[in-house]
Write an enzyme that holds these catalytic residues in place. Structure first.
Site, PDB file in Angstrom:
ATOM      1  N   LYS A  80      28.180 -30.678  71.004  1.00  0.00           N
ATOM      2  CA  LYS A  80      26.764 -31.049  71.044  1.00  0.00           C
ATOM      3  C   LYS A  80      26.565 -32.094  72.145  1.00  0.00           C
ATOM      4  O   LYS A  80      27.353 -33.057  72.228  1.00  0.00           O
ATOM      5  CB  LYS A  80      26.398 -31.619  69.664  1.00  0.00           C
ATOM      6  CG  LYS A  80      24.946 -31.898  69.417  1.00  0.00           C
ATOM      7  CD  LYS A  80      24.745 -32.317  67.955  1.00  0.00           C
ATOM      8  CE  LYS A  80      23.292 -32.483  67.599  1.00  0.00           C
ATOM      9  NZ  LYS A  80      23.093 -32.803  66.162  1.00  0.00           N
ATOM     10  N   SER A 155      20.081 -29.972  63.767  1.00  0.00           N
ATOM     11  CA  SER A 155      19.913 -30.130  65.196  1.00  0.00           C
ATOM     12  C   SER A 155      21.112 -29.654  66.017  1.00  0.00           C
ATOM     13  O   SER A 155      21.004 -29.536  67.237  1.00  0.00           O
ATOM     14  CB  SER A 155      19.646 -31.601  65.522  1.00  0.00           C
ATOM     15  OG  SER A 155      20.748 -32.397  65.136  1.00  0.00           O
ATOM     16  N   SER A 179      21.942 -31.641  59.811  1.00  0.00           N
ATOM     17  CA  SER A 179      22.109 -31.056  61.152  1.00  0.00           C
ATOM     18  C   SER A 179      23.452 -30.382  61.428  1.00  0.00           C
ATOM     19  O   SER A 179      23.598 -29.715  62.454  1.00  0.00           O
ATOM     20  CB  SER A 179      21.854 -32.114  62.222  1.00  0.00           C
ATOM     21  OG  SER A 179      20.494 -32.436  62.270  1.00  0.00           O
TER      22      SER A 179
END
Lengths: 469, 64
Positions: A80, A155, A179
């Protein structure tokens, strides 16, 4: 898809160590798969082809000399885009930080480097990790590997879908309100949100310092155990990291699960659940019963106030962190993130402090009530059928609050309590989209969750199914 | 909100640099009201002395 790309991270690591596969070969195939996947799924922010191939050749040379850096030697990974690497900008999914060189490398990345993992790129994510669906209005929406018209969850959207697409062997994500577990559910991969403090957050973008946790998404629970064992543990650079000893998570996988007591909530988690989702999640309980586990119906205390309190904490802390940019560059936020930050600016000090004060009471209630009778709690991650990207594209409009609250409803109470939770794929809902259950454990008892999740995966093959390439 | 509290609320936000669009005001007030209502009910039984730091003590203690 080649056989190599179908290996788990643990299997690939074993084969690289045994010199059955070279790190360079693994990297070349992964880079090609990553480029293909990105065209369909918009899951990468950057692919570092030249440096990754060079690093893989170095790893091969080291292994040929008998030097194996660690348990992930030669395994390609992308993470990420909110894990800092010194001197390199991290977009954090935003327009604001993408030109700002990171001041230091994240501890989690340093630990993965030390274990021999090879980072080959960074992944799409929701803007500033503040959104649960996988929409990104700056970088483009991330798309689900099983059907690009559907959401990935967020996310950690790129983490979930790149791993599902077999374009990445494992990825770091972050979980403040679901997330890690949401993309794991929507994309059909395993993901663990560790106990608050279990993994150092130094060098990772903050969203809400009272709730942020970091952890891996991977194809198997075994891979989650492998990565968590590498990144967990006290870190002087993060004063909130815990000094609790880190057990051998991989060794724990071999222990039996017979006799474990699994709590099944009678309220909240199944309220208004989609029949298809409920059926898949309850079917996973049958598998666990067949392994000798005992299921116990449990009455939960009232959870909704914890959900509301978690929402207030995230909003207030995020608004505080973003206060300068919100004043100086409001136009550089998407409508949705700006609207949520505005809400945070409106949360009063007493409301915020009381939401934090209530936490210890809530945790004691949970531990003394619910967990007194069971070893883990089993529940859905999400209670509704997966929406398309278009259906859930609410931006910052009037439906935003309701839609986002629905997505995170079964996640946020777990973050509020600081507990570990493992998401494990358990089947497919129409039209062929994944579904996962979550196992919620006692503080710092990730080993038990991983053991149970691994036993489930040994008895099923959901995790072996790959999406269309 | 009444007209006066509406103005005060907007002023407090404006001083933080947040220029709230009028169409967002109602949704924001509704969200805050729901949060406050839930919090009021939940904190009614909370002991006077409880402080936020007690959370990590409970979490760490349960892990031993």
């Amino acid at each position: 898809m080649s056989a190599l790309l179908s290996f788990s991270a643990a299997e690939l690591a074993r084969r690289i160590r045994a010199r059955q596969v070279s790190a360079a070969e693994a990297m070349q195939e992964t880079l090609a798969a990553a480029k293909r996947a990105h065209e369909r799924l918009n899951c990468f922010v950057r692919i570092d082809e030249d440096s990754a191939l060079a690093a893989a050749r170095v790893a091969d040379a080291e292994i040929a000399r008998g030097l194996v850096r660690g348990p992930l030697a030669g395994v390609p990974m992308a993470h990420k885009d909110m894990y800092y690497r010194e001197g390199v900008p991290s977009s954090c999914g935003s327009r604001i930080t993408r030109e700002r060189p990171a001041p230091a490398t994240a501890t989690a990345l340093k630990r993965l480097d030390g274990a021999g993992a090879l980072q080959f790129g960074v992944l799409n994510m929701t803007e500033f990790a503040y959104g649960p669906t996988g929409h990104n209005y700056h970088l483009g929406h991330c798309r689900n590997a099983w059907n690009p018209g559907y959401i990935t969850g967020g996310s950690s959207s790129g983490s979930g879908t790149s791993v599902a697409a077999r374009a990445n062997f494992a990825a770091l994500g972050s979980d403040t309100g679901g997330s890690i577990r949401l993309p794991a559910h929507f994309c059909g991969v395993a993901g663990i949100k560790p106990t608050y403090g279990r993994v150092s957050r130094a060098g990772a973008m903050p969203l809400s310092f009272s709730l942020d946790t970091l952890g891996p998404l991977a194809r198997t629970v075994e891979d989650c155990a492998l990565l968590l064992g590498v990144i967990a543990g006290r870190d002087a650079a993060d004063p909130t990291s815990s000094g609790q000893p880190v057990p051998d998570y991989l060794a724990a996988l071999a222990r039996p699960v017979k006799g474990l007591r699994i709590g099944v909530p009678t309220s909240y988690f199944y309220d208004g659940a989609d029949a298809g989702i409920e059926s898949l999640v309850r079917a996973s309980l049958e598998v666990l019963r067949s392994l000798g586990c005992e299921t116990v119906e449990i009455d939960l205390p009232e959870i909704e106030p914890w959900n509301q309190a978690a929402t207030a904490i995230i909003a207030a802390e995020a608004a505080a962190l973003h206060a300068n940019w919100l004043r100086e560059r409001p136009q550089d936020y998407s409508d949705q993130v700006r609207a949520r930050l505005e809400l945070g600016a409106a949360v009063g000090a007493t409301q915020y402090i009381n939401a934090l004060r209530l936490r210890s009471h809530a945790l004691q209630t949970w531990l003394g009530g619910v967990m007194q009778h069971v070893d883990v709690v089993h529940a859905p991650c999400v209670a509704f059928a997966t929406p398309t990207i278009a259906e859930s594209d609410v931006g910052g409009g009037p439906k935003m609050g309701q839609v986002l609250a629905q997505v995170t409803r079964l996640m946020r109470p777990v973050n509020y309590l600081g507990l570990p939770s493992l998401a494990v794929p358990c089947g497919f809902q129409p039209p062929g989209l994944p579904c996962a259950f979550q196992l919620i454990g006692r503080p710092f008892d990730e080993a038990l969750l991983l053991r149970l999740g691994h036993a489930y995966q040994r008895a099923t093959d959901w995790h072996l199914r790959a999406p269309p390439q | 909100m009444t007209g006066t509290s509406d103005a005060l609320f907007r002023e407090l936000l404006a001083r933080q640099g947040v220029a709230l669009a009028p169409e967002r005001l109602e949704a924001l007030a509704r969200t805050l009201a729901a949060q406050l209502e839930a919090e009021r009910a939940a904190t009614r039984a909370l002991a006077f002395e409880v402080e936020p730091a007690s959370f990590t003590r409970v979490l760490e203690g349960a892990g031993r």
